[in-house]
Design an enzyme around this catalytic site. Structure first.
Site, PDB file in Angstrom:
ATOM      1  N   LYS A 145       0.873  -1.167   0.000  1.00 21.13           N
ATOM      2  CA  LYS A 145       0.000   0.000   0.000  1.00 21.13           C
ATOM      3  C   LYS A 145       0.912   1.220   0.000  1.00 21.13           C
ATOM      4  O   LYS A 145       1.612   1.484   0.976  1.00 21.13           O
ATOM      5  CB  LYS A 145      -0.904   0.022   1.221  1.00 21.13           C
ATOM      6  CG  LYS A 145      -1.744   1.296   1.322  1.00 21.13           C
ATOM      7  CD  LYS A 145      -2.536   1.365   2.610  1.00 21.13           C
ATOM      8  CE  LYS A 145      -3.204   2.723   2.742  1.00 21.13           C
ATOM      9  NZ  LYS A 145      -3.971   2.855   4.008  1.00 21.13           N
TER      10      LYS A 145
ATOM     11  N   GLY B  31      -9.064   8.683   9.243  1.00 17.92           N
ATOM     12  CA  GLY B  31      -9.485   8.754  10.629  1.00 17.92           C
ATOM     13  C   GLY B  31     -10.637   9.688  10.934  1.00 17.92           C
ATOM     14  O   GLY B  31     -11.025   9.836  12.093  1.00 17.92           O
TER      15      GLY B  31
ATOM     16  N   ALA C 285      -9.795   4.941   3.538  1.00 18.08           N
ATOM     17  CA  ALA C 285      -9.764   6.073   4.470  1.00 18.08           C
ATOM     18  C   ALA C 285     -11.090   6.818   4.514  1.00 18.08           C
ATOM     19  O   ALA C 285     -11.757   7.011   3.491  1.00 18.08           O
ATOM     20  CB  ALA C 285      -8.640   7.059   4.145  1.00 18.08           C
ATOM     21  N   GLY C 286     -11.448   7.242   5.727  1.00 19.42           N
ATOM     22  CA  GLY C 286     -12.614   8.092   5.924  1.00 19.42           C
ATOM     23  C   GLY C 286     -13.902   7.361   6.230  1.00 19.42           C
ATOM     24  O   GLY C 286     -14.904   7.989   6.579  1.00 19.42           O
TER      25      GLY C 286
ATOM     26  N   ASN D  16      -9.602   0.953   9.154  1.00 19.68           N
ATOM     27  CA  ASN D  16      -8.935   0.535  10.388  1.00 19.68           C
ATOM     28  C   ASN D  16      -9.595   1.164  11.612  1.00 19.68           C
ATOM     29  O   ASN D  16     -10.145   0.478  12.473  1.00 19.68           O
ATOM     30  CB  ASN D  16      -7.462   0.913  10.323  1.00 19.68           C
ATOM     31  CG  ASN D  16      -6.650   0.403  11.508  1.00 19.68           C
ATOM     32  OD1 ASN D  16      -5.446   0.615  11.579  1.00 19.68           O
ATOM     33  ND2 ASN D  16      -7.243  -0.290  12.456  1.00 19.68           N
ATOM     34  N   THR D  17      -9.574   2.508  11.676  1.00 14.61           N
ATOM     35  CA  THR D  17     -10.019   3.203  12.872  1.00 14.61           C
ATOM     36  C   THR D  17     -11.455   2.883  13.253  1.00 14.61           C
ATOM     37  O   THR D  17     -11.774   2.745  14.442  1.00 14.61           O
ATOM     38  CB  THR D  17      -9.870   4.732  12.683  1.00 14.61           C
ATOM     39  OG1 THR D  17      -8.546   5.028  12.244  1.00 14.61           O
ATOM     40  CG2 THR D  17     -10.148   5.472  13.967  1.00 14.61           C
TER      41      THR D  17
END
Length: 268
Positions: free
Chosen positions: A99, A160, A187-188, A209-210
């Site tokens: 990545k 995040g 992301a997001g 992830n988050t």
């Protein structure tokens, strides 16, 4: 696998990619990965170098997942830095999957488009299977394809933030203009409903992830995302109805309702 996700010629059952950072413990990370049914997990050499780990529990759990490892170049701000870190990652993690991140702005962690293309070009020539973290800019995405990337990972929103798909027009346009390219929203994403929306829009997968790691119950949240991804893909394959500007009755009528029609029938 009647509807596999195909990346660089390899088939995967799951369309959910998950990270391994920010979890309360390695054990919760392991159980969350299992609950997500993900077959690809991301990890960072900067934060998770096995050569520097005093406790090997984390790495034992990572190996137990049996997932394809996707090391990332998180934190790199120049093409040279990203390329060197990628080489180290390949040696340590023994995989050519990568990545690619080249960050151009510290405030919103937006990718540097120029540095990203430069680094991708070199890494492809070195034999890496590059999955670049990029914006939803169509021209940038085409440049990344031109240098040999076979998969693109446009952001939904800054890393995040949990804002979901902020620029829906550009994202939908990107999907429409690059119909044969695997596109992964990276992301997001902050909620399962947002992940389902991405899959419903025709994107091939979601990386997050988050949203899982920082949930009150990461394992349960991982299971929720698994279901949302499956639902979104099933809805896309089934074909969503077209949006309309005016109302349209779901029960068609001809002329007048039957209770009014009775008033005009002959009496006696």
């Amino acid at each position: 696998m009647s509807d596999p996700l195909v990346l660089y010629g390899r088939e995967f059952n799951s369309r959910l990619l998950v990270g391994t950072a920010l979890y309360p413990s390695p054990a919760i990370m392991r159980e969350s990965v299992r609950a997500s049914a993900s077959e690809i997990i991301t990890l960072s050499l900067r934060r998770q170098n096995p050569a520097q780990q005093r406790d090997n529990v984390f790495w034992d759990y990572v190996r137990e997942t049996g997932c394809q490892l996707l090391p990332n170049t998180a934190g790199c701000k120049s093409p040279r830095e990203a390329v060197e870190l990628a080489k180290m990652s390949r040696e340590i993690f023994r995989t050519e999957w990568l990545k690619l991140e080249v960050i151009g702005d510290d405030y919103n962690l937006q990718p540097d488009p120029f540095g990203l293309v430069e680094a991708a070009r070199e890494l492809v020539t070195l034999g890496f299977k590059v999955l670049p973290y990029c914006t939803e800019d169509l021209v940038l995405c085409r440049r990344l394809l031109d240098v040999g990337c076979e998969v693109l990972m446009p952001w939904g929103a800054p890393i995040g933030t949990g804002q979901g798909l902020l620029n829906k027009y550009n994202l939908h346009m990107l999907r429409e203009r690059l119909p044969g390219v695997p596109l992964i929203i990276d992301a997001g994403i902050g909620a399962p409903s947002q992940a389902a929306e991405a899959l419903e829009a025709g994107f091939d997968a979601v990386l997050l992830n988050t949203a899982i790691a920082r949930a009150r119950d990461p394992v349960a949240m991982a299971g929720a995302f698994k279901l949302s991804i499956e639902s979104g893909r099933a809805a896309f394959n089934a074909g969503l109805m077209l949006k309309r500007q005016t109302a349209s009755p779901s029960t068609p009528t001809l002329d007048m309702p039957f209770w009014q029609q009775g008033e005009h029938l002959p009496q006696g």
